[in-house]
Design a protein around this motif. Structure first.
Motif, PDB file in Angstrom:
ATOM      1  N   ASN A 433     -16.826  23.243  30.000  1.00 31.39           N
ATOM      2  CA  ASN A 433     -16.309  22.930  31.341  1.00 31.39           C
ATOM      3  C   ASN A 433     -15.095  22.011  31.301  1.00 31.39           C
ATOM      4  O   ASN A 433     -14.956  21.086  32.102  1.00 31.39           O
ATOM      5  CB  ASN A 433     -17.435  22.326  32.201  1.00 31.39           C
ATOM      6  CG  ASN A 433     -17.074  22.355  33.681  1.00 31.39           C
ATOM      7  OD1 ASN A 433     -16.096  22.990  34.081  1.00 31.39           O
ATOM      8  ND2 ASN A 433     -17.828  21.636  34.488  1.00 31.39           N
ATOM      9  N   GLY A 434     -14.212  22.263  30.340  1.00 27.47           N
ATOM     10  CA  GLY A 434     -12.943  21.513  30.287  1.00 27.47           C
ATOM     11  C   GLY A 434     -13.133  20.049  29.908  1.00 27.47           C
ATOM     12  O   GLY A 434     -12.393  19.183  30.370  1.00 27.47           O
ATOM     13  N   ARG A 435     -14.110  19.771  29.014  1.00 27.79           N
ATOM     14  CA  ARG A 435     -14.414  18.387  28.630  1.00 27.79           C
ATOM     15  C   ARG A 435     -13.201  17.679  28.023  1.00 27.79           C
ATOM     16  O   ARG A 435     -13.019  16.482  28.167  1.00 27.79           O
ATOM     17  CB  ARG A 435     -15.571  18.415  27.622  1.00 27.79           C
ATOM     18  CG  ARG A 435     -16.163  17.084  27.287  1.00 27.79           C
ATOM     19  CD  ARG A 435     -17.508  17.266  26.582  1.00 27.79           C
ATOM     20  NE  ARG A 435     -17.432  18.240  25.503  1.00 27.79           N
ATOM     21  CZ  ARG A 435     -17.132  17.934  24.235  1.00 27.79           C
ATOM     22  NH1 ARG A 435     -16.868  16.708  23.906  1.00 27.79           N
ATOM     23  NH2 ARG A 435     -17.109  18.884  23.312  1.00 27.79           N
ATOM     24  N   ASN A 436     -12.367  18.468  27.319  1.00 34.68           N
ATOM     25  CA  ASN A 436     -11.258  17.833  26.605  1.00 34.68           C
ATOM     26  C   ASN A 436      -9.936  17.829  27.360  1.00 34.68           C
ATOM     27  O   ASN A 436      -8.894  17.572  26.774  1.00 34.68           O
ATOM     28  CB  ASN A 436     -11.054  18.527  25.243  1.00 34.68           C
ATOM     29  CG  ASN A 436     -12.295  18.371  24.400  1.00 34.68           C
ATOM     30  OD1 ASN A 436     -13.011  17.373  24.548  1.00 34.68           O
ATOM     31  ND2 ASN A 436     -12.568  19.335  23.551  1.00 34.68           N
ATOM     32  N   ILE A 437      -9.977  18.153  28.640  1.00 35.63           N
ATOM     33  CA  ILE A 437      -8.728  18.081  29.399  1.00 35.63           C
ATOM     34  C   ILE A 437      -8.913  17.136  30.587  1.00 35.63           C
ATOM     35  O   ILE A 437     -10.038  16.866  31.008  1.00 35.63           O
ATOM     36  CB  ILE A 437      -8.236  19.484  29.859  1.00 35.63           C
ATOM     37  CG1 ILE A 437      -9.289  20.153  30.738  1.00 35.63           C
ATOM     38  CG2 ILE A 437      -7.870  20.353  28.686  1.00 35.63           C
ATOM     39  CD1 ILE A 437      -8.816  21.479  31.311  1.00 35.63           C
TER      40      ILE A 437
END
Ligand SMILES: Nc1ncnc2c1ncn2[C@@H]1O[C@H](COP(=O)(O)OP(=O)(O)OP(=O)(O)O)[C@@H](O)[C@H]1O
Length: 524
Positions: A433-437
């Protein structure tokens, strides 16, 4: 059937050996060997079939459930904790797997076995067949009566599981608050209490099941003794041969066991009823709305006429009149709790107005089919979901789109630099779920998605909240310059430099709306 034939021939070989001095003995040996091999083969096939059946039944149940979850009304889905659905798909479906899917298969086999051996035993002695059926029926009725409370216990455990899963997922979601406020002792204590309650219920179920099995085994042994005694009695009277007695002794269990199994399996199958009911309830839409109209293109206006809407007792709108025209750009502002997000929810068909109407090109929004309407609108909300997939698929949402279209939507949403810096550009996979953005990057992905969807109406709910002033200004400007796009932007962030690009700034507060542009001097 193969096992039945094998047992018939075992009876024959005994009688051949005993009464006819070995005549035809070799022929029987060959037949018995073939049938024994047949039993091996059919049992193997049966095991494989059972594996297929369980796998397919389970997959289908889960798939159908999820499909139906996605048919729920959005507001009704939002009213529930999503943990309820998780609990249904995991806990309840696992119980259904053993108590219903598996049990149904075993029960079918049990009945097949019962009928085959009933026919075979009938060939030896009709009276003994009736005795077996009578005794095992009494036994079956008794065990189904004593196992009734199990059904209630299973229902209670399902409810506990549901609350437990909801609680656990909420506690894990609140991880940071728990850590930061040193609440883990309180949380651990609560968690312990709930776990204990659940284990207690499982313990009760196990304890009760043990009593039932003990009762069933005891009665079964008694019945079995009675059958042996009766068949020996008939043998002494010369009504049954030795092979017949052995056939009955060997196989009455194959008739009784299915009936006994039915006694065990039936309550299990029946105990799945509350689970199925709970699954159905979670899928039910309380308000059904008949939608017949299609909309292929938004051509004219959205008119909100004398609309009223309340959440229960909380009245949000009363006689709300508003109009949005095709290609118009509208900024919706107002105090917190004034009803801005509610206005968007009404336009997204999450809720319906209680009084008055919302008309789109003269058609009632209520009667426009959701799938058709959802193709006309694009949403950017604050909660953004990123799929575990490439950035490209996250932008196109799995629809066909050429590179130019993707590039221009990405550029309008201010994503060009972000994409250039990704190791594999548009093909970079975004995980978890886009943890790194960042929140701002997610927000821009959502904007680009909305622009790529080529919808006629763009509904923005605080879409610029996570962006810095300059980025928000540039992106808002680009969106407001798109000619045919109707934009309804609910925002706390009012960018002075862009105000003149709006056709109207609508203030929503209390129960009505007013246009700020009509008030002289507000914009200047
Ligand atoms: N699901 C809901 N159930 C019950 N009441 C709700 C619900 N959602 C919002 N409300 C109430 O409806 C009113 C309007 O809420 P809404 O979210 O539309 O306001 P808003 O103008 O978007 O507020 P904000 O600017 O703080 O986001 C508020 O009084 C709110 O408490």
């Amino acid at each position: 059937v193969v096992e039945g034939l094998l047992n018939l021939h075992i009876k024959d070989i005994i009688d051949v050996a005993f009464y006819r001095n070995g005549e035809g003995f070799m022929g029987e040996v060959v037949i018995i060997s073939l049938l024994a091999t047949g039993v091996l083969v059919t049992n193997t096939i049966l095991s494989v079939l059972k594996g297929f059946y369980r796998r397919d039944a389970n997959l289908r149940l889960k798939k159908d459930y999820l499909q139906r979850v996605f048919r729920k009304n959005i507001n009704e889905f939002n009213n529930e904790s999503s943990a309820r659905y998780v609990s249904n798909i995991t806990n309840d479906m696992n119980t259904i797997d053993t108590n219903f899917i598996d049990a149904l298969f075993e029960l079918s086999l049990a009945f097949a076995s019962f009928f085959v051996f009933a026919v075979i035993i009938a060939g030896v002695s009709g009276r003994i067949l009736f005795l077996i059926i009578g005794l095992t029926l009494v036994m079956g009725i008794l065990s189904s009566v004593v196992s009734k409370p199990l059904k209630k216990l299973f229902g209670e455990r399902s409810k506990l599981y549901e609350a437990y899963t909801t609680y656990t997922s909420e506690v894990l979601n609140a991880f940071r608050i728990v850590r930061a406020n040193n609440l883990y002792e309180k949380v651990t204590e609560d968690f312990g209490k709930r776990s204990r309650k659940l284990q207690e219920k499982s313990f009760q179920i196990d304890k009760y099941s043990t009593y039932i099995y003990a009762f069933q085994n005891g009665t079964m042994t008694l019945v079995f003794m009675g059958i042996i005694a009766t068949s020996v009695y008939y043998a002494i009277k010369g009504e049954i041969t030795l092979g017949g007695v052995i056939l009955i002794v060997n196989n009455s269990e194959r008739m009784m066991r299915p009936l006994q199994m039915a006694g065990e399996l039936y309550p299990k199958i029946i105990s799945s009823k509350p689970l199925f009911r709970s699954l159905e309830e979670s899928l039910k839409n309380t308000s059904e709305n008949i939608e017949t109209d299609e909309i292929d293109e938004f051509k004219g206006t959205i008119e909100i006429e004398k609309a009223s809407f309340s959440y229960g007792e909380n009245e949000v709108f009363m006689d709300l009149d508003l109009s949005f025209r095709k290609g118009g750009k509208y900024l919706v502002v107002g105090p917190s709790g004034g009803g801005k997000s509610t206005l968007l929810r009404l336009l997204r068909k999450y809720f319906y107005v209680d009084g008055g109407d919302i008309l789109v090109d003269g058609m009632k929004l209520k009667s426009i089919r959701k799938d058709s309407w959802f193709r006309r609108i694009a949403n950017v909300e604050q909660r953004i979901f990123i799929f575990d997939d490439s950035l490209r698929n996250n932008l196109t949402l799995y629809r066909e789109a050429d590179s130019d279209a993707i590039e221009s939507a990405a550029s309008a949403a201010g994503l060009t630099d972000f994409i250039v810096n990704l190791p594999e550009g548009l093909d970079t996979v975004l995980e978890d779920n886009g943890r790194n953005i960042s929140g701002g990057e997610k927000g821009r992905i959502a904007l680009a998605r909305a622009l790529l969807s080529k919808s006629d109406i763009l509904l923005l709910d605080e879409a610029f909240a996570s962006l810095d002033y300059n980025t928000a200004r540039d992106i808002e400007r680009t969106i407001l310059m798109i000619e045919d796009l109707t934009v309804i932007n609910v925002s706390h962030v009012v960018i002075d430099e862009n105000k003149s690009l709006y056709d109207d700034i609508i203030r929503i507060s209390g129960k009505g709306a007013s246009s700020l542009l009509e008030r002289a001097g507000v914009l200047q």
